[in-house]
Design a protein around this motif. Sequence first.
Motif, PDB file in Angstrom:
ATOM      1  N   LEU A 107       0.833  -1.205   0.000  1.00  0.00           N
ATOM      2  CA  LEU A 107       0.000   0.000   0.000  1.00  0.00           C
ATOM      3  C   LEU A 107       0.869   1.257   0.000  1.00  0.00           C
ATOM      4  O   LEU A 107       0.602   2.216  -0.741  1.00  0.00           O
ATOM      5  N   ALA A 108       1.902   1.247   0.808  1.00  0.00           N
ATOM      6  CA  ALA A 108       2.806   2.403   0.855  1.00  0.00           C
ATOM      7  C   ALA A 108       3.569   2.552  -0.452  1.00  0.00           C
ATOM      8  O   ALA A 108       3.839   3.686  -0.899  1.00  0.00           O
ATOM      9  N   ASP A 109       3.874   1.430  -1.096  1.00  0.00           N
ATOM     10  CA  ASP A 109       4.570   1.495  -2.388  1.00  0.00           C
ATOM     11  C   ASP A 109       3.675   2.135  -3.437  1.00  0.00           C
ATOM     12  O   ASP A 109       4.123   2.969  -4.246  1.00  0.00           O
ATOM     13  N   GLY A 110       2.385   1.768  -3.455  1.00  0.00           N
ATOM     14  CA  GLY A 110       1.462   2.391  -4.403  1.00  0.00           C
ATOM     15  C   GLY A 110       1.276   3.875  -4.146  1.00  0.00           C
ATOM     16  O   GLY A 110       1.207   4.677  -5.094  1.00  0.00           O
ATOM     17  N   ALA A 111       1.176   4.261  -2.889  1.00  0.00           N
ATOM     18  CA  ALA A 111       1.037   5.680  -2.560  1.00  0.00           C
ATOM     19  C   ALA A 111       2.261   6.468  -3.002  1.00  0.00           C
ATOM     20  O   ALA A 111       2.152   7.612  -3.473  1.00  0.00           O
ATOM     21  N   LEU A 112       3.421   5.868  -2.891  1.00  0.00           N
ATOM     22  CA  LEU A 112       4.641   6.541  -3.334  1.00  0.00           C
ATOM     23  C   LEU A 112       4.649   6.724  -4.844  1.00  0.00           C
ATOM     24  O   LEU A 112       5.032   7.795  -5.347  1.00  0.00           O
ATOM     25  N   ALA A 113       4.206   5.698  -5.588  1.00  0.00           N
ATOM     26  CA  ALA A 113       4.161   5.811  -7.049  1.00  0.00           C
ATOM     27  C   ALA A 113       3.202   6.924  -7.471  1.00  0.00           C
ATOM     28  O   ALA A 113       3.499   7.712  -8.388  1.00  0.00           O
ATOM     29  N   THR A 114       2.054   7.036  -6.814  1.00  0.00           N
ATOM     30  CA  THR A 114       1.093   8.100  -7.126  1.00  0.00           C
ATOM     31  C   THR A 114       1.686   9.475  -6.842  1.00  0.00           C
ATOM     32  O   THR A 114       1.559  10.412  -7.649  1.00  0.00           O
ATOM     33  N   ALA A 115       2.328   9.613  -5.710  1.00  0.00           N
ATOM     34  CA  ALA A 115       2.928  10.901  -5.351  1.00  0.00           C
ATOM     35  C   ALA A 115       4.038  11.283  -6.326  1.00  0.00           C
ATOM     36  O   ALA A 115       4.171  12.462  -6.699  1.00  0.00           O
ATOM     37  N   LYS A 116       4.800  10.307  -6.767  1.00  0.00           N
ATOM     38  CA  LYS A 116       5.873  10.606  -7.732  1.00  0.00           C
ATOM     39  C   LYS A 116       5.292  11.050  -9.070  1.00  0.00           C
ATOM     40  O   LYS A 116       5.840  11.956  -9.728  1.00  0.00           O
ATOM     41  N   ALA A 117       4.184  10.416  -9.491  1.00  0.00           N
ATOM     42  CA  ALA A 117       3.548  10.809 -10.760  1.00  0.00           C
ATOM     43  C   ALA A 117       3.011  12.237 -10.677  1.00  0.00           C
ATOM     44  O   ALA A 117       3.171  13.038 -11.616  1.00  0.00           O
ATOM     45  N   GLN A 118       2.349  12.578  -9.578  1.00  0.00           N
ATOM     46  CA  GLN A 118       1.853  13.936  -9.399  1.00  0.00           C
ATOM     47  C   GLN A 118       2.997  14.943  -9.381  1.00  0.00           C
ATOM     48  O   GLN A 118       2.887  16.038  -9.938  1.00  0.00           O
ATOM     49  N   LEU A 119       4.073  14.580  -8.758  1.00  0.00           N
ATOM     50  CA  LEU A 119       5.225  15.476  -8.725  1.00  0.00           C
ATOM     51  C   LEU A 119       5.811  15.677 -10.114  1.00  0.00           C
ATOM     52  O   LEU A 119       6.160  16.811 -10.490  1.00  0.00           O
ATOM     53  N   ALA A 120       5.903  14.601 -10.875  1.00  0.00           N
ATOM     54  CA  ALA A 120       6.446  14.719 -12.231  1.00  0.00           C
ATOM     55  C   ALA A 120       5.568  15.636 -13.090  1.00  0.00           C
ATOM     56  O   ALA A 120       6.079  16.478 -13.845  1.00  0.00           O
ATOM     57  N   ALA A 121       4.241  15.489 -12.964  1.00  0.00           N
ATOM     58  CA  ALA A 121       3.334  16.355 -13.728  1.00  0.00           C
ATOM     59  C   ALA A 121       3.487  17.814 -13.304  1.00  0.00           C
ATOM     60  O   ALA A 121       3.513  18.720 -14.147  1.00  0.00           O
ATOM     61  N   GLN A 122       3.605  18.064 -12.010  1.00  0.00           N
ATOM     62  CA  GLN A 122       3.743  19.429 -11.533  1.00  0.00           C
ATOM     63  C   GLN A 122       5.099  20.011 -11.925  1.00  0.00           C
ATOM     64  O   GLN A 122       5.200  21.221 -12.211  1.00  0.00           O
ATOM     65  N   GLN A 123       6.114  19.203 -11.955  1.00  0.00           N
ATOM     66  CA  GLN A 123       7.425  19.690 -12.393  1.00  0.00           C
ATOM     67  C   GLN A 123       7.389  20.094 -13.854  1.00  0.00           C
ATOM     68  O   GLN A 123       8.001  21.103 -14.255  1.00  0.00           O
ATOM     69  N   TYR A 124       6.676  19.303 -14.666  1.00  0.00           N
ATOM     70  CA  TYR A 124       6.502  19.691 -16.070  1.00  0.00           C
ATOM     71  C   TYR A 124       5.730  20.995 -16.167  1.00  0.00           C
ATOM     72  O   TYR A 124       6.068  21.888 -16.959  1.00  0.00           O
ATOM     73  N   GLY A 125       4.672  21.128 -15.351  1.00  0.00           N
ATOM     74  CA  GLY A 125       3.922  22.375 -15.351  1.00  0.00           C
ATOM     75  C   GLY A 125       4.776  23.561 -14.916  1.00  0.00           C
ATOM     76  O   GLY A 125       4.605  24.675 -15.421  1.00  0.00           O
ATOM     77  N   PHE A 126       5.718  23.322 -14.012  1.00  0.00           N
ATOM     78  CA  PHE A 126       6.617  24.392 -13.585  1.00  0.00           C
ATOM     79  C   PHE A 126       7.541  24.826 -14.716  1.00  0.00           C
ATOM     80  O   PHE A 126       7.772  26.026 -14.932  1.00  0.00           O
ATOM     81  N   GLU A 127       8.025  23.850 -15.461  1.00  0.00           N
ATOM     82  CA  GLU A 127       8.870  24.193 -16.615  1.00  0.00           C
ATOM     83  C   GLU A 127       8.083  24.978 -17.660  1.00  0.00           C
ATOM     84  O   GLU A 127       8.599  25.935 -18.256  1.00  0.00           O
ATOM     85  N   VAL A 128       6.828  24.568 -17.871  1.00  0.00           N
ATOM     86  CA  VAL A 128       5.977  25.301 -18.817  1.00  0.00           C
ATOM     87  C   VAL A 128       5.701  26.708 -18.307  1.00  0.00           C
ATOM     88  O   VAL A 128       5.719  27.690 -19.069  1.00  0.00           O
ATOM     89  N   ALA A 129       5.441  26.830 -17.009  1.00  0.00           N
ATOM     90  CA  ALA A 129       5.140  28.141 -16.434  1.00  0.00           C
ATOM     91  C   ALA A 129       6.330  29.079 -16.554  1.00  0.00           C
ATOM     92  O   ALA A 129       6.155  30.289 -16.765  1.00  0.00           O
TER      93      ALA A 129
END
Length: 366
Positions: A107-129
């Motif tokens: 369960l903790a492994d899945g939560a970590l994968a989700t958090a990493k995906a959200q972070l990657a998307a936000q990092q891309y949004g930061f580069e776009v911004a």
Amino acid sequence: MTDLELAERAPAAADPQEQARARRAARIKPMGALVLAAMALGGFYYWFSNRNIEDTNDAFIDGRSVVISPRVAGNVVSLDVADNQFVHAGQVLLRIDPRQYQYERDLADGALATAKAQLAAQQYGFEVAQKNFPALLAQAQAQLASANAAFDKAQADYNRQRSLSKIATSAQDVDAAKAALETAKAQVALAEAQVLQASPVPQRVAEVEKQVGQLQGQVEQAQARLDQAALNLSWTEVKAPQDGWITKRNVEMGDYVAPGQQTFAIVAPERWVTANFKETQLTRMRPGQKVRIEVDAYPDLKLEGHVDSIQQGTGAKFTAFPPENATGNFVKIVQRVPVKIDIDSGLKQDEPLPLGMSVVPTVSLK
């Protein structure tokens, strides 16, 4: 002339009992002198031979005992050691049912994968911004410049129409020029508003960057939860922290154990002697002095050692209720001080020395 000769020359009419008594006295006196001389010589020899040694029978074998307790709760599904078995560091002693902890880890492994995906998307949004917000400001500024140019042209056309005579123009043309001027003025106001809206570029970029930081924190929290879950799973295997013998086993197959519950004790191979000498015996005792050790259980076993250290406090001082000599009637009692004696030689593998066995150490004070 000796008493014996005097007794022999005494008149024959003397009492025979007195003569016998005299003869016995004559024989006992030299024997008594010899006994006194022997006792004096023996006492001197005892003092001479024991003047440089101190011993005590208030001594025992000591060592290190480690209490083994689980760190997670669960049912024991495997018990891998027996009573008094010798184990090595890292050896598995028992296993706790791991299924619950495997689920928590996944369960903790899945939560970590989700958090990493959200972070990657936000990092891309930061580069776009970082690129979009300055571009939007530049676009708004260009539109403002275009609107200003259109306004200047409309103002010039309107001024020209007003300056012409009524023959050269018409009211309709003047009205059209005026309407174009008002439209251009409105476009300038709109462009200025867009420039004002796009102006805080650093603040808008910083806001997106802050969101990236928040997601980064969530990733770190998810990683910590995964690490804790993995650690809990690893703790389902209780392992020996050091070499030693299993003692005081207090667990059986199928038992439910809780964190902190004592299940085993491991007695390490290291041994020494704790001797409680009287304080009056410590006058000349120093670390490093040689010690001869006799073990009550093995009369033929002769151990050699040396004084390692003297405890900085009497045994009574470290009890749960130390004496308070400042209260009540004081009675002086000779105190005992624990002395640690390291064993240098004489130990045998086939003759174990359990903790607490009685010994008699003799310290050479030379």
